[in-house]
Design a protein around this motif. Structure first.
Motif, short mmCIF file in Angstrom:
data_model
loop_
_atom_site.label_atom_id
_atom_site.label_comp_id
_atom_site.label_asym_id
_atom_site.label_seq_id
_atom_site.Cartn_x
_atom_site.Cartn_y
_atom_site.Cartn_z
N CYS A 66 0.93 -1.26 -0.02
CA CYS A 66 -0.06 0.06 -0.17
C CYS A 66 0.92 1.28 -0.02
O CYS A 66 1.67 1.38 1.02
N ILE B 143 0.18 4.04 0.67
CA ILE B 143 -0.17 5.12 1.73
C ILE B 143 0.40 4.48 3.06
O ILE B 143 1.31 5.43 3.78
N CYS B 144 0.28 3.15 3.66
CA CYS B 144 0.91 3.08 4.97
C CYS B 144 1.65 1.78 4.71
O CYS B 144 2.10 1.40 5.82
N CYS C 136 -4.27 -1.11 0.64
CA CYS C 136 -4.82 -2.09 1.78
C CYS C 136 -5.99 -2.09 1.94
O CYS C 136 -6.62 -3.16 2.66
N CYS D 264 -7.28 3.68 2.83
CA CYS D 264 -6.02 4.18 2.20
C CYS D 264 -6.55 4.74 0.60
O CYS D 264 -5.75 5.66 0.13
ZN LIG Z 1 -3.04 1.14 3.63
#
Ligand SMILES: [Zn+2]
Length: 65
Positions: free
Chosen positions: A12, A14-15, A27, A31
């Motif tokens: 992911c 984002i994270c 994920c 996100c």
């Molecule tokens: Zn994520």
């Protein structure tokens, strides 16, 4: 549906958690929305160089006396 092997271990963006196929490359829906908001935010925050494109409709305040 054939999946490309290079897409197997996508993280992911984002994270950095392992992505979930349903929300790939993210994920989770969360996100995904964060990324979408990020893009929209950037699009809106792009400074406009030309003054001409910055025309705002003038408010005509009618003073009916
Ligand atoms: Zn994520």
């Amino acid at each position: 549906m054939g999946m490309s092997p290079s897409m197997k271990n996508v993280k992911c963006p984002i994270c950095k958690k392992p992505s979930v196929e349903k929300y790939r490359p993210f994920c989770s829906e969360r996100c995904k929305m964060i990324d979408l908001g990020k893009w929209l935010g950037e699009a809106y925050s792009i400074p406009i160089a030309s003054e001409d494109t910055k025309k705002e409709p003038q408010k005509l305040e009618d003073e009916n006396d």
